[in-house]
Design a protein around this motif. Structure first.
Motif, PDB file in Angstrom:
ATOM      1  N   PRO A  23       0.511  -1.756   0.418  1.00  0.00           N
ATOM      2  CA  PRO A  23      -0.090  -0.099  -0.186  1.00  0.00           C
ATOM      3  C   PRO A  23       0.669   1.485   0.452  1.00  0.00           C
ATOM      4  N   ALA A  24       2.082   0.976   0.820  1.00  0.00           N
ATOM      5  CA  ALA A  24       2.557   2.338   1.267  1.00  0.00           C
ATOM      6  C   ALA A  24       4.234   2.930  -0.259  1.00  0.00           C
ATOM      7  N   ALA A  28       3.232   5.786  -2.844  1.00  0.00           N
ATOM      8  CA  ALA A  28       4.444   6.657  -3.737  1.00  0.00           C
ATOM      9  C   ALA A  28       4.350   6.409  -4.737  1.00  0.00           C
ATOM     10  N   GLY A  29       3.330   6.239  -5.054  1.00  0.00           N
ATOM     11  CA  GLY A  29       2.990   6.505  -7.197  1.00  0.00           C
ATOM     12  C   GLY A  29       3.496   4.994  -7.421  1.00  0.00           C
ATOM     13  N   VAL A  30       3.935   3.725  -7.549  1.00  0.00           N
ATOM     14  CA  VAL A  30       3.848   3.112  -7.881  1.00  0.00           C
ATOM     15  C   VAL A  30       2.470   2.355  -8.537  1.00  0.00           C
ATOM     16  N   ASP A  31       2.087   2.446  -9.784  1.00  0.00           N
ATOM     17  CA  ASP A  31       0.270   2.123 -10.285  1.00  0.00           C
ATOM     18  C   ASP A  31       0.497   0.557 -11.026  1.00  0.00           C
ATOM     19  N   GLY A  32       1.420  -0.028 -10.838  1.00  0.00           N
ATOM     20  CA  GLY A  32       1.677  -1.423 -11.637  1.00  0.00           C
ATOM     21  C   GLY A  32       2.621  -2.265 -10.588  1.00  0.00           C
ATOM     22  N   GLU A  50      -3.302 -12.630  -5.443  1.00  0.00           N
ATOM     23  CA  GLU A  50      -5.195 -12.500  -4.950  1.00  0.00           C
ATOM     24  C   GLU A  50      -4.612 -11.754  -4.187  1.00  0.00           C
ATOM     25  N   ARG A  51      -3.798 -12.044  -3.459  1.00  0.00           N
ATOM     26  CA  ARG A  51      -3.290 -10.579  -2.232  1.00  0.00           C
ATOM     27  C   ARG A  51      -2.438  -9.653  -2.994  1.00  0.00           C
ATOM     28  N   VAL A  52      -1.672  -9.446  -3.942  1.00  0.00           N
ATOM     29  CA  VAL A  52      -1.598  -8.159  -4.268  1.00  0.00           C
ATOM     30  C   VAL A  52      -2.987  -7.384  -4.872  1.00  0.00           C
ATOM     31  N   VAL A  53      -3.582  -8.303  -5.796  1.00  0.00           N
ATOM     32  CA  VAL A  53      -5.274  -7.381  -5.695  1.00  0.00           C
ATOM     33  C   VAL A  53      -5.545  -6.810  -4.733  1.00  0.00           C
ATOM     34  N   ARG A  54      -5.980  -7.043  -3.705  1.00  0.00           N
ATOM     35  CA  ARG A  54      -6.121  -7.026  -2.565  1.00  0.00           C
ATOM     36  C   ARG A  54      -5.589  -5.587  -2.206  1.00  0.00           C
ATOM     37  N   ASP A  55      -4.640  -5.739  -1.820  1.00  0.00           N
ATOM     38  CA  ASP A  55      -3.643  -4.646  -1.730  1.00  0.00           C
ATOM     39  C   ASP A  55      -3.364  -3.310  -1.731  1.00  0.00           C
ATOM     40  N   VAL A  56      -3.428  -3.859  -3.607  1.00  0.00           N
ATOM     41  CA  VAL A  56      -3.042  -2.614  -3.952  1.00  0.00           C
ATOM     42  C   VAL A  56      -4.415  -1.655  -5.240  1.00  0.00           C
TER      43      VAL A  56
END
Ligand SMILES: Cc1ncc(COP(=O)(O)OP(=O)(O)O)c(N)n1
Ligand SMILES: Cc1nc(C(=O)O)sc1CCOP(=O)(O)O
Ligand SMILES: [Mg+2]
Length: 200
Positions: A23-24, A28-32, A50-56
């Protein structure tokens, strides 16, 4: 359905990275984020994605799965990145008309072929020397980016750090993909901010 935009900063991650920072990193501006976990089987890779999708996704970032179209679809990711030995781009496009599809390209001819198959972006490199992956060809250099530009959005990869990120964007790249420039830095979130600032 309208396909989503190609991210400009692709942070490539594996299960070994500190995923509590996701999330941080979005903040910070990371969009992918590209999920690249060669040692995981399909089930574990799906769970990680799935975890990454949930977090970002709540922060608006895009999730792309390396190599595995089936996992990208099963996990509800936004895209898949295909290499030379993965599913052919045109075949992937037939199966997944709405998914973001990236293809590894090492020349302008590769980019033209990827565009013909229906790719949305080209992962173009290695632009510089990389210690993150064995067996890569010699670095293409920044001038190769200019030579390949104008067909598909180019996402430059290989030894990219803030200074080279600015150079490749000035040379015609749409964005960058990195491992070491985020994950091997003492403060990955500050490093990501620097990268985002560098590409403007
Ligand atoms: C953005 C981006 N470009 C190129 C690659 C390399 O992908 P590939 O050729 O599939 O090799 P592996 O990453 O699977 O080792 C990439 N991952 N991302
Ligand atoms: C996974 C990968 N693929 C590449 C290619 O050119 O195909 S370069 C690369 C590694 C990128 O990591 P770093 O930012 O640490 O150099
Ligand atoms: Mg791959």
């Amino acid at each position: 359905m309208k396909r989503i935009s190609v991210p400009r900063v692709h942070c490539i991650l594996s299960a070994a990275d500190d995923l509590s920072l996701l999330p941080a990193l979005v903040e910070a501006g990371v969009d992918g984020f590209q999920v690249r976990a060669k040692d995981l089987d399909g089930r574990a890779l799906t769970a990680l994605t799935e975890r990454v999708v949930r977090d970002v996704r709540p922060g608006g970032a895009v999730v792309i799965v390396n190599d595995r179209l089936d996992v990208a679809l099963a996990a509800g990711a936004d895209g898949v990145h295909l290499g030379a030995t993965d599913l052919d781009v045109a075949a992937a496009r037939r199966v997944a008309p709405d998914l973001l599809i990236g293809a590894t390209c090492r020349s302008r001819a590769d980019v033209e072929a990827a565009a013909g198959g229906g790719a949305d972006y080209a992962g173009f490199g290695p632009v510089g020397a990389s210690t993150s992956k064995a067996g890569l060809p010699d670095p293409l250099g920044v001038a190769a980016v200019t030579a390949a530009a104008g067909v598909l959005p180019l996402v430059a990869i290989g030894g990219i750090e803030p200074r080279t990120a600015a150079d490749v964007v000035a040379a015609g790249a749409h964005g960058v993909a990195v491992i070491g420039a985020v994950w091997r830095q003492p403060d990955p979130v500050s490093a990501a901010k620097e990268l985002v600032a560098a590409i403007g």
